[in-house]
Design a protein around this motif. Structure first.
Motif, PDB file in Angstrom:
ATOM      1  N   ALA A  30       0.818  -1.217   0.000  1.00  0.00           N
ATOM      2  CA  ALA A  30       0.000   0.000   0.000  1.00  0.00           C
ATOM      3  C   ALA A  30       0.850   1.265   0.000  1.00  0.00           C
ATOM      4  O   ALA A  30       0.351   2.353  -0.308  1.00  0.00           O
ATOM      5  CB  ALA A  30      -0.916   0.014   1.221  1.00  0.00           C
ATOM      6  N   VAL A  31       2.146   1.143   0.298  1.00  0.00           N
ATOM      7  CA  VAL A  31       3.015   2.307   0.458  1.00  0.00           C
ATOM      8  C   VAL A  31       3.576   2.767  -0.882  1.00  0.00           C
ATOM      9  O   VAL A  31       4.091   1.957  -1.665  1.00  0.00           O
ATOM     10  CB  VAL A  31       4.170   1.989   1.439  1.00  0.00           C
ATOM     11  CG1 VAL A  31       5.194   3.110   1.458  1.00  0.00           C
ATOM     12  CG2 VAL A  31       3.607   1.754   2.837  1.00  0.00           C
ATOM     13  N   ASP A  32       3.495   4.068  -1.124  1.00  0.00           N
ATOM     14  CA  ASP A  32       4.081   4.655  -2.326  1.00  0.00           C
ATOM     15  C   ASP A  32       5.513   5.101  -2.074  1.00  0.00           C
ATOM     16  O   ASP A  32       6.403   4.849  -2.871  1.00  0.00           O
ATOM     17  CB  ASP A  32       3.254   5.850  -2.795  1.00  0.00           C
ATOM     18  CG  ASP A  32       3.828   6.485  -4.058  1.00  0.00           C
ATOM     19  OD1 ASP A  32       3.583   5.939  -5.139  1.00  0.00           O
ATOM     20  OD2 ASP A  32       4.530   7.503  -3.948  1.00  0.00           O
ATOM     21  N   ARG A  33       5.746   5.793  -0.941  1.00  0.00           N
ATOM     22  CA  ARG A  33       7.081   6.267  -0.592  1.00  0.00           C
ATOM     23  C   ARG A  33       7.137   6.629   0.889  1.00  0.00           C
ATOM     24  O   ARG A  33       6.095   6.823   1.527  1.00  0.00           O
ATOM     25  CB  ARG A  33       7.478   7.478  -1.440  1.00  0.00           C
ATOM     26  CG  ARG A  33       6.567   8.667  -1.336  1.00  0.00           C
ATOM     27  CD  ARG A  33       6.862   9.682  -2.443  1.00  0.00           C
ATOM     28  NE  ARG A  33       6.572   9.102  -3.748  1.00  0.00           N
ATOM     29  CZ  ARG A  33       7.019   9.589  -4.900  1.00  0.00           C
ATOM     30  NH1 ARG A  33       7.785  10.662  -4.910  1.00  0.00           N
ATOM     31  NH2 ARG A  33       6.715   9.031  -6.050  1.00  0.00           N
ATOM     32  N   ILE A  34       8.358   6.715   1.402  1.00  0.00           N
ATOM     33  CA  ILE A  34       8.581   7.068   2.807  1.00  0.00           C
ATOM     34  C   ILE A  34       9.679   8.119   2.853  1.00  0.00           C
ATOM     35  O   ILE A  34      10.783   7.890   2.363  1.00  0.00           O
ATOM     36  CB  ILE A  34       8.997   5.840   3.640  1.00  0.00           C
ATOM     37  CG1 ILE A  34       7.920   4.749   3.581  1.00  0.00           C
ATOM     38  CG2 ILE A  34       9.265   6.241   5.092  1.00  0.00           C
ATOM     39  CD1 ILE A  34       8.330   3.432   4.217  1.00  0.00           C
ATOM     40  N   PHE A  35       9.386   9.269   3.448  1.00  0.00           N
ATOM     41  CA  PHE A  35      10.374  10.335   3.548  1.00  0.00           C
ATOM     42  C   PHE A  35      11.145  10.213   4.858  1.00  0.00           C
ATOM     43  O   PHE A  35      10.540  10.087   5.934  1.00  0.00           O
ATOM     44  CB  PHE A  35       9.685  11.698   3.480  1.00  0.00           C
ATOM     45  CG  PHE A  35       8.920  11.924   2.204  1.00  0.00           C
ATOM     46  CD1 PHE A  35       9.591  12.057   0.997  1.00  0.00           C
ATOM     47  CD2 PHE A  35       7.534  11.992   2.196  1.00  0.00           C
ATOM     48  CE1 PHE A  35       8.887  12.269  -0.190  1.00  0.00           C
ATOM     49  CE2 PHE A  35       6.825  12.197   1.028  1.00  0.00           C
ATOM     50  CZ  PHE A  35       7.513  12.338  -0.173  1.00  0.00           C
ATOM     51  N   VAL A  36      12.475  10.260   4.761  1.00  0.00           N
ATOM     52  CA  VAL A  36      13.346  10.165   5.931  1.00  0.00           C
ATOM     53  C   VAL A  36      14.457  11.206   5.808  1.00  0.00           C
ATOM     54  O   VAL A  36      14.729  11.725   4.721  1.00  0.00           O
ATOM     55  CB  VAL A  36      13.976   8.762   6.066  1.00  0.00           C
ATOM     56  CG1 VAL A  36      12.914   7.684   6.245  1.00  0.00           C
ATOM     57  CG2 VAL A  36      14.859   8.448   4.852  1.00  0.00           C
ATOM     58  N   THR A  37      15.129  11.487   6.921  1.00  0.00           N
ATOM     59  CA  THR A  37      16.308  12.327   6.859  1.00  0.00           C
ATOM     60  C   THR A  37      17.381  11.612   6.030  1.00  0.00           C
ATOM     61  O   THR A  37      17.524  10.390   6.135  1.00  0.00           O
ATOM     62  CB  THR A  37      16.836  12.647   8.278  1.00  0.00           C
ATOM     63  OG1 THR A  37      17.946  13.532   8.175  1.00  0.00           O
ATOM     64  CG2 THR A  37      17.255  11.406   9.022  1.00  0.00           C
ATOM     65  N   PRO A  38      18.112  12.311   5.161  1.00  0.00           N
ATOM     66  CA  PRO A  38      19.092  11.659   4.281  1.00  0.00           C
ATOM     67  C   PRO A  38      20.091  10.729   4.972  1.00  0.00           C
ATOM     68  O   PRO A  38      20.415   9.676   4.414  1.00  0.00           O
ATOM     69  CB  PRO A  38      19.781  12.838   3.595  1.00  0.00           C
ATOM     70  CG  PRO A  38      18.694  13.860   3.503  1.00  0.00           C
ATOM     71  CD  PRO A  38      17.957  13.744   4.805  1.00  0.00           C
ATOM     72  N   PRO A  39      20.621  11.046   6.183  1.00  0.00           N
ATOM     73  CA  PRO A  39      21.528  10.087   6.831  1.00  0.00           C
ATOM     74  C   PRO A  39      20.917   8.706   7.042  1.00  0.00           C
ATOM     75  O   PRO A  39      21.627   7.699   7.021  1.00  0.00           O
ATOM     76  CB  PRO A  39      21.848  10.768   8.169  1.00  0.00           C
ATOM     77  CG  PRO A  39      21.745  12.225   7.871  1.00  0.00           C
ATOM     78  CD  PRO A  39      20.584  12.333   6.917  1.00  0.00           C
ATOM     79  N   VAL A  40      19.610   8.644   7.233  1.00  0.00           N
ATOM     80  CA  VAL A  40      18.947   7.338   7.370  1.00  0.00           C
ATOM     81  C   VAL A  40      18.992   6.578   6.053  1.00  0.00           C
ATOM     82  O   VAL A  40      19.284   5.383   6.009  1.00  0.00           O
ATOM     83  CB  VAL A  40      17.488   7.518   7.858  1.00  0.00           C
ATOM     84  CG1 VAL A  40      16.693   6.225   7.665  1.00  0.00           C
ATOM     85  CG2 VAL A  40      17.472   7.929   9.317  1.00  0.00           C
ATOM     86  N   LYS A  41      18.714   7.270   4.968  1.00  0.00           N
ATOM     87  CA  LYS A  41      18.788   6.622   3.647  1.00  0.00           C
ATOM     88  C   LYS A  41      20.211   6.119   3.380  1.00  0.00           C
ATOM     89  O   LYS A  41      20.410   5.014   2.862  1.00  0.00           O
ATOM     90  CB  LYS A  41      18.360   7.625   2.579  1.00  0.00           C
ATOM     91  CG  LYS A  41      18.562   7.146   1.139  1.00  0.00           C
ATOM     92  CD  LYS A  41      17.467   6.231   0.651  1.00  0.00           C
ATOM     93  CE  LYS A  41      17.636   5.916  -0.828  1.00  0.00           C
ATOM     94  NZ  LYS A  41      16.522   5.193  -1.415  1.00  0.00           N
ATOM     95  N   ILE A  42      21.193   6.925   3.714  1.00  0.00           N
ATOM     96  CA  ILE A  42      22.588   6.523   3.518  1.00  0.00           C
ATOM     97  C   ILE A  42      22.906   5.276   4.331  1.00  0.00           C
ATOM     98  O   ILE A  42      23.519   4.329   3.836  1.00  0.00           O
ATOM     99  CB  ILE A  42      23.527   7.689   3.898  1.00  0.00           C
ATOM    100  CG1 ILE A  42      23.367   8.833   2.899  1.00  0.00           C
ATOM    101  CG2 ILE A  42      24.984   7.222   3.943  1.00  0.00           C
ATOM    102  CD1 ILE A  42      24.065  10.112   3.305  1.00  0.00           C
ATOM    103  N   TYR A  43      22.466   5.259   5.586  1.00  0.00           N
ATOM    104  CA  TYR A  43      22.677   4.092   6.449  1.00  0.00           C
ATOM    105  C   TYR A  43      22.063   2.844   5.825  1.00  0.00           C
ATOM    106  O   TYR A  43      22.695   1.787   5.761  1.00  0.00           O
ATOM    107  CB  TYR A  43      22.064   4.357   7.822  1.00  0.00           C
ATOM    108  CG  TYR A  43      22.112   3.177   8.779  1.00  0.00           C
ATOM    109  CD1 TYR A  43      23.110   3.072   9.731  1.00  0.00           C
ATOM    110  CD2 TYR A  43      21.147   2.173   8.719  1.00  0.00           C
ATOM    111  CE1 TYR A  43      23.155   1.999  10.609  1.00  0.00           C
ATOM    112  CE2 TYR A  43      21.185   1.085   9.582  1.00  0.00           C
ATOM    113  CZ  TYR A  43      22.195   1.002  10.531  1.00  0.00           C
ATOM    114  OH  TYR A  43      22.228  -0.084  11.387  1.00  0.00           O
TER     115      TYR A  43
END
Length: 301
Positions: free
Chosen positions: A181-194
């Motif tokens: 059901a999820v289209d996208r999830i916004f996070v702080t960039p350091p989380v994406k990098i991790y």
């Protein structure tokens, strides 16, 4: 003479009959923010996430077996039935990672629409802010929910996560991203990098849904896809960068955040241009800016 007098009177009345300029019309956020309950209509998300409204929204119960709605004074714990089901599903699923459930921030107002304060999006009942905190208790009082502060997971350097981050956070985000059901999830960039640095090479497709965005270090923002039956709901289209590199967006994140955003490359000053017109914030919208169906939502019982 009578005919001439009537014509003159009509001309004199024309300014009064003309529509008021946009700035003189009542703001849509005031109208939608004044409704304490959802409309008695078939559930439907109308328009775009940052330019729409929603019919038949359902209130997330303030407390459930695996969640608590926070900041109750805002009355923003309303969502499409699919959204409520997702929250229940995800908050139950995180227990296998040692979390008792989730703290749920803003979803939408009772009838969606622009808000008086805060978000530009969250207008169609499909956006959910979820705190980055492992809940300390699922029996918080109303006063505690107003005053408890969410915890940041971003280091002061803004390049890495801090000591508040745990592997369980990564597991919670992956579980959410894998939900169809999820289209996208916004996070702080350091989380994406991790997440990019530690994801298994053969199984990184779910990372395409994790989108870096400044802020979002106290909470992550889940955006659901348009529900079935919401014919006026506008799907968000992916950008070229989101589709490149197999769709996981990992290379782009490292380049954009660490290099271009935090340490922008030096470039020669470009010739000065006329300032671009200021983009209107949803708080400035009037009803004329929203889909026509929103008038019916606003005026429904």
């Amino acid at each position: 003479m009578i005919r001439a007098a009537l014509i003159a009177l009509s001309i004199a009345l024309l300014p009064a009959l003309a529509p008021a300029p946009a700035e003189a019309q009542q703001k849509a956020n005031r109208l939608f923010g004044s409704h304490p309950e959802g409309s008695r209509q078939r559930p439907e998300s109308i328009g775009f996430y940052s330019k729409g409204c929603a019919a038949g929204l359902v209130e997330l119960p303030e407390t459930g077996p695996t969640w608590q709605a926070m900041r109750l004074s805002r009355n923003r714990n309303w969502g499409h039935p699919d959204t409520i089901e997702f929250i229940q599903r995800l908050s139950s699923g995180v227990r296998k990672f040692g979390w008792p459930g989730l703290y749920i921030g803003d979803i939408s107002q009772p009838r969606g629409g622009p808000m008086v304060s805060g978000h530009a999006s969250h207008q169609v009942g499909l956006d959910i802010d979820i705190w980055m905190d492992k809940p300390r208790s699922l029996r918080l009082t109303r006063n505690q929910r107003e005053n408890l502060s969410a915890t940041s997971v971003r280091a002061s350097s803004q390049k890495t996560v801090n000591g508040n981050w745990t592997p369980a956070h990564a597991a919670v985000l992956e579980l959410a991203a894998r939900d169809p059901a999820v289209d996208r999830i916004f996070v702080t960039p350091p989380v994406k990098i991790y997440l990019c640095e530690r994801a298994k090479r053969r199984d990184k497709k779910w990372l395409q849904k994790i989108r870096p965005l400044y802020g979002h270090h106290y909470h992550f923002h889940v955006r659901l896809k348009c529900p079935k039956g919401s014919r006026e709901c506008v799907t968000q289209q992916p950008t070229v960068n989101e589709l490149s590199n197999g769709g996981d967006g990992c290379d782009e994140t490292l380049q954009w955040w660490v290099t271009d955003y935090l340490n922008p490359p030096k470039v020669k000053a470009a010739p000065k241009k006329a300032p671009a017109p200021k983009k209107r914030h949803p708080r400035d919208f009037t009803m004329a800016d929203l889909p026509r169906s929103c008038v019916g939502v606003l005026n429904s019982d």
